[in-house]
Design an enzyme around this catalytic site. Sequence first.
Site, PDB file in Angstrom:
ATOM      1  N   ASP A 223      33.183  25.090 127.370  1.00  0.00           N
ATOM      2  CA  ASP A 223      34.618  25.363 127.188  1.00  0.00           C
ATOM      3  C   ASP A 223      35.207  25.884 128.502  1.00  0.00           C
ATOM      4  OD1 ASP A 223      36.985  25.349 125.804  1.00  0.00           O
ATOM      5  OD2 ASP A 223      36.705  27.318 124.908  1.00  0.00           O
TER       6      ASP A 223
ATOM      7  N   VAL B  62      40.664  41.399 122.398  1.00  0.00           N
ATOM      8  CA  VAL B  62      40.078  42.074 123.557  1.00  0.00           C
ATOM      9  C   VAL B  62      40.895  43.324 123.863  1.00  0.00           C
ATOM     10  CG1 VAL B  62      39.382  41.860 125.967  1.00  0.00           C
ATOM     11  CG2 VAL B  62      39.294  39.863 124.466  1.00  0.00           C
TER      12      VAL B  62
END
Length: 265
Positions: free
Chosen positions: A172, A52
Amino acid sequence: MECRSIITPRDLECMLCDETAEPKPLPLSLLKEITNDFSPQKQIGYGGFAEVYEGILENRSVAVKRMSNTYEYEKEYVREVECLMKVKHKNVVRFLGYCADTQGSMLKYEGKLVMADVRQRLLCFEFVPKGSLREYITDTSCGLQWRDRFQIILGICQGLHYLHQNNIVHLDLKPENILMDNNLVPKITDFGLSRCFRPMQSQTFTVNIRGTLRYSAPECGNGEITHQLDIYSLGIIIMEVLTGENWYQYDVDMASYDVYYREGP
């Protein structure tokens, strides 16, 4: 193929400022430009098959998630885009667009030059500056007030309720996948393992449910996916927010997918 539309950093910033703007395909050239060609200095997070980067616009920032091992995880990428295109809520990280670029390139293979398709799979989000909820659970010096803890728990519940109302099971949910903004508003992120149900569908089955063991319900072993799996994860998170401690002493990761965020400026 790379998106042919000419979209500038200013256009992307206008999208970011317009809460009604819908996600759209973004050109690879734009994402390279705002991250300085994915410079290591712009990296703000990493994981098993994603990195990221902070993308710098004129007055704002965005987060650009660049997938690695794109051939192996193509299904996860498509699934994540499918889920993100459906959601828009204050407690879910805002999705701005995606890039699915495939280009032929000459690469060396066993000493020879061969023509190969190079895939680029990227996602673009709002930039959430205050790191993940994990940092607020493990760092006792943060000293969260009870009012703050209540608001964080409430925000997570509202975000998850919104996802379930839109037939999305996250699968998740954990502190690392909940980002905090400047006002300590929690935002659910990372939909690579999520499932989109059809209207009126309440369950599905899979050979293997991946996630993080400490937040996974015991019934995960039977391969049945329901909304209740997220509720179990939510319960563990609530206990951790209230106590300020990790609820379990072990931490075995069942998927190499997790992206960990460092605190932004």
